[in-house]
Each structure stands twice: as C-alpha cells, then as structure tokens.
Design an enzyme around this catalytic site. Structure first.
Site, PDB file in Angstrom:
ATOM      1  N   HIS A  56      -3.545   6.589   6.257  1.00 17.34           N
ATOM      2  CA  HIS A  56      -3.088   7.817   6.927  1.00 17.34           C
ATOM      3  C   HIS A  56      -2.037   8.502   6.061  1.00 17.34           C
ATOM      4  O   HIS A  56      -1.633   7.958   5.030  1.00 17.34           O
ATOM      5  CB  HIS A  56      -2.580   7.512   8.337  1.00 17.34           C
ATOM      6  CG  HIS A  56      -1.328   6.690   8.397  1.00 17.34           C
ATOM      7  ND1 HIS A  56      -1.264   5.385   7.955  1.00 17.34           N
ATOM      8  CD2 HIS A  56      -0.082   6.973   8.865  1.00 17.34           C
ATOM      9  CE1 HIS A  56      -0.040   4.918   8.156  1.00 17.34           C
ATOM     10  NE2 HIS A  56       0.694   5.865   8.701  1.00 17.34           N
ATOM     11  N   HIS A  58       1.228   9.439   6.632  1.00 17.43           N
ATOM     12  CA  HIS A  58       2.683   9.323   6.722  1.00 17.43           C
ATOM     13  C   HIS A  58       3.188   8.959   5.326  1.00 17.43           C
ATOM     14  O   HIS A  58       2.508   8.246   4.579  1.00 17.43           O
ATOM     15  CB  HIS A  58       3.087   8.258   7.746  1.00 17.43           C
ATOM     16  CG  HIS A  58       3.069   8.775   9.165  1.00 17.43           C
ATOM     17  ND1 HIS A  58       2.781   7.979  10.249  1.00 17.43           N
ATOM     18  CD2 HIS A  58       3.312  10.025   9.652  1.00 17.43           C
ATOM     19  CE1 HIS A  58       2.839   8.730  11.350  1.00 17.43           C
ATOM     20  NE2 HIS A  58       3.155   9.964  11.025  1.00 17.43           N
ATOM     21  N   ASP A  60       5.251   6.983   3.912  1.00 18.75           N
ATOM     22  CA  ASP A  60       5.363   5.617   3.367  1.00 18.75           C
ATOM     23  C   ASP A  60       4.005   5.049   2.952  1.00 18.75           C
ATOM     24  O   ASP A  60       3.944   3.974   2.367  1.00 18.75           O
ATOM     25  CB  ASP A  60       6.096   4.668   4.334  1.00 18.75           C
ATOM     26  CG  ASP A  60       5.509   4.620   5.737  1.00 18.75           C
ATOM     27  OD1 ASP A  60       4.922   5.623   6.186  1.00 18.75           O
ATOM     28  OD2 ASP A  60       5.639   3.573   6.399  1.00 18.75           O
ATOM     29  N   HIS A  61       2.923   5.791   3.242  1.00 15.31           N
ATOM     30  CA  HIS A  61       1.588   5.322   2.876  1.00 15.31           C
ATOM     31  C   HIS A  61       0.935   6.168   1.788  1.00 15.31           C
ATOM     32  O   HIS A  61      -0.202   5.908   1.407  1.00 15.31           O
ATOM     33  CB  HIS A  61       0.691   5.269   4.112  1.00 15.31           C
ATOM     34  CG  HIS A  61       1.218   4.301   5.135  1.00 15.31           C
ATOM     35  ND1 HIS A  61       0.724   3.033   5.281  1.00 15.31           N
ATOM     36  CD2 HIS A  61       2.249   4.420   6.006  1.00 15.31           C
ATOM     37  CE1 HIS A  61       1.413   2.407   6.227  1.00 15.31           C
ATOM     38  NE2 HIS A  61       2.339   3.220   6.673  1.00 15.31           N
ATOM     39  N   HIS A 134      -2.738   5.664  16.073  1.00 12.29           N
ATOM     40  CA  HIS A 134      -1.394   5.937  15.566  1.00 12.29           C
ATOM     41  C   HIS A 134      -1.048   7.375  15.957  1.00 12.29           C
ATOM     42  O   HIS A 134      -1.859   8.054  16.586  1.00 12.29           O
ATOM     43  CB  HIS A 134      -1.403   5.717  14.044  1.00 12.29           C
ATOM     44  CG  HIS A 134      -0.049   5.589  13.429  1.00 12.29           C
ATOM     45  ND1 HIS A 134       0.946   4.807  13.956  1.00 12.29           N
ATOM     46  CD2 HIS A 134       0.481   6.139  12.295  1.00 12.29           C
ATOM     47  CE1 HIS A 134       2.021   4.898  13.178  1.00 12.29           C
ATOM     48  NE2 HIS A 134       1.760   5.701  12.171  1.00 12.29           N
ATOM     49  N   ASP A 201      -0.731   1.102  10.159  1.00 13.54           N
ATOM     50  CA  ASP A 201      -0.064   1.577  11.363  1.00 13.54           C
ATOM     51  C   ASP A 201      -1.008   1.840  12.545  1.00 13.54           C
ATOM     52  O   ASP A 201      -1.819   2.763  12.528  1.00 13.54           O
ATOM     53  CB  ASP A 201       0.723   2.845  11.025  1.00 13.54           C
ATOM     54  CG  ASP A 201       1.709   2.596   9.886  1.00 13.54           C
ATOM     55  OD1 ASP A 201       1.554   1.574   9.182  1.00 13.54           O
ATOM     56  OD2 ASP A 201       2.601   3.422   9.698  1.00 13.54           O
ATOM     57  N   HIS A 259       4.907  -4.538   6.077  1.00 10.92           N
ATOM     58  CA  HIS A 259       5.321  -3.256   6.675  1.00 10.92           C
ATOM     59  C   HIS A 259       6.392  -3.496   7.749  1.00 10.92           C
ATOM     60  O   HIS A 259       6.274  -3.079   8.883  1.00 10.92           O
ATOM     61  CB  HIS A 259       4.074  -2.566   7.265  1.00 10.92           C
ATOM     62  CG  HIS A 259       4.272  -1.146   7.688  1.00 10.92           C
ATOM     63  ND1 HIS A 259       4.744  -0.804   8.935  1.00 10.92           N
ATOM     64  CD2 HIS A 259       4.034   0.021   7.051  1.00 10.92           C
ATOM     65  CE1 HIS A 259       4.776   0.520   9.041  1.00 10.92           C
ATOM     66  NE2 HIS A 259       4.358   1.039   7.909  1.00 10.92           N
TER      67      HIS A 259
HETATM   68 ZN   LIG Z   1       3.866   3.217   7.952  1.00 10.83          ZN
END
Ligand SMILES: [Zn+2]
Length: 297
Positions: A56, A58, A60-61, A134, A201, A259
C-alpha cells in the site's frame, strides 16, 4: 530484513523493507525510507532486485522507492524489473518513480493491481495477492512454488535407472530399462513446493488467513500487543497475538513478526505474546537479520 519499524524509523530500526531471495528472483517488498542504504548494509545490490511489491501507499511502505528506482538506472541493471502495487495508488507510484531528475536506463514495468488473484507466474512459481483491510487499499502477497517430485535412490537402484537415465525419466515421465517400462511415479514421491506469504498493514480479515495458509515462511506485521488490541483495530493493524494465532491455525512453519510500533521499547514482549499461541520457528525481526526459508520437506 532491511527495516522493521512501523511509521517512523527509530534509533535501532529503519522503516520497513524486505528482500526475499527466491532462486534467481529478488523480490523487494515495501521499501521505506533508507531502503537503499539498508540494502548496501545487507549486501544486496540493485541488480539483485527483479521485482518490487508494494502492499500500500503509506509512506513507511514506499518512500524508499525513488532511491531504489534511480539506483536501478545508475547501476545499469540489465534485466527488467516488475513492479506490483495497488492500482488505486497509480498516481503515487508515478510521483515516486519520477520524484526527481535522473537518467533512466533501467526497465521498470508497472503492474497495477486491480483485483485479487494471480499477478505473475514464472519459473519461480505463482505470485498472487489478496485484499487486506487497512485505512487505504492494501494487498498482501503469496508466492507459491510449483509442486515437484523427490527421486528415491533405493527405488531407482532396484529398477536399474542410473546416470543420465534419471534425468530423462524426470523429463519424459517414463523410460525403458532392459525392455521394461519404469514410470516416474514408481521411483519418486510428491514434494510440495515452498510457500511464502507477506502480510502488512491490516486488521484481522479473511485475506490474512488465505495468504498464510500452509506458508513455510510468513512475514507479518505485529504493530501492537494484545493489550492494545482496540488501537490495532482502530488503525487497521494486527497484534503479535493475532498474528501468532493465524500462524498456528494455518500451519505456518516459520513466523516472522515485524513492523513494530515505537511505543514498545522491548521486543521480547512480542516473542512472549506470540509464543503463547505458536510453537513453530518464531523470529522477532531486527534490521539486517537474514532468515532462511525453511528447507523443503
Ligand atoms: Zn505501515
């Protein structure tokens, strides 16, 4: 394990990032900020990457994507690299891919995901995705190697199949030895292909179970502990306990938790919680750890 923190890097953990070496493939999952440097520290070169898989969009990914994409060109990676990502995030992918000026020499093929199911197939097996639940569109990945057969030396010997004849039998399915037909099934047994699952997530949902089913290696987010299960639900995440219960119920062999929220200073708590439910090989991930895919059974 290139990075194992959720949301923001910490002093000891980089943002997400994972590289799976799988025969000739190198699958880079969810490169967060700093992925390029973590690759260097882990001994992974740009040319090791054959596929990029995003769950996805976000940060941090995916915020490590610009650096990795530009590095593919800088290093003149000769093979095409396939990128899979949720189709609803096309716009984000386009921006990350062209985040700043660079001279593009590498071939990056885009495969936006529009539905659950198979997204790639090759000598490595089948790569498929399932929906996760998510705050935004998210998919988990599952990689399944085709089933094969294990040759049984005793049976081969009994039937007089030796040397290059073994290879011919594997290729053709039958072979003539001294006027007698030997079939592959007589001298071998089924050997299940290896299975890998990558679950980031998500709330606990059907997709998590579908991805984890019978996985030899499951890499799964465990952002929270059970004591904060309400927070996990609200923000669309799993607890270590939930991840471990899924793994136990799905016959997972090696469970890798990652994570982690920076609210928990002590990683041992994740292991303790997971251990109450899961008795297989358990790893609480740390940056730059190398975890083997368990050998075939
Ligand atoms: Zn994340």
């Amino acid at each position: 394990m290139l990075g194992t923190a959720s949301q923001v890097p910490t002093r000891t953990r980089g943002q997400n990032g994972y590289l799976l070496r799988w025969d000739a493939e190198g699958l880079l999952f969810d490169p967060g900020e700093g992925a390029q440097r973590q690759m260097l520290l882990a001994g992974v070169s740009a040319s090791d990457v054959t596929r990029i898989c995003l769950t996805h969009f976000h940060g941090d990914h995916c915020l490590g994507l610009p650096g990795v994409v530009q590095r593919l060109s800088l290093d003149h990676v000769p093979h095409p690299v396939d990128a899979h990502f949720p189709g609803s995030g096309r716009e984000y992918f386009a921006r990350l891919r062209h985040a700043s000026a660079f001279y593009e020499t590498a071939t990056l093929r885009e495969w936006p995901i529009e539905a659950e199911g198979e997204v790639a197939r090759g000598g490595f097996g089948t790569l498929s995705v399932r929906r996760l639940v998510h705050a935004i569109d998210a998919y988990g990945y599952r990689l399944v190697e085709p089933d094969g057969r294990r040759m049984l030396p005793d049976r081969l010997r009994e039937r007089g199949v030796t040397g290059p004849a073994v290879g011919r039998l594997q290729r053709d399915g039958t072979i003539e030895v001294d006027g007698r037909t030997v079939r592959l099934e007589e001298v071998s047994e089924p050997r299940r292909g290896q299975r890998f699952a990558f679950v980031m997530d998500t709330r606990l949902c059907d997709g998590v179970y579908a991805l984890a089913e019978g996985a030899d290696l499951l890499v799964v987010e465990a952002t929270f502990l059970d004591g904060d299960a309400d927070l996990a639900w609200r923000y669309g995440h799993l607890t270590a306990g939930q991840a471990a219960r899924v793994a136990a119920g799905s016959g997972v062999r090696t469970l890798v938790l990652t994570h982690f929220s920076q609210r928990y200073p002590e990683p041992a708590a994740f292991a303790e919680e997971a251990r109450r439910h899961f008795d297989g090989e358990l790893v609480v991930a740390a940056d730059l750890m190398r975890i083997p895919v368990p050998p075939k059974r």
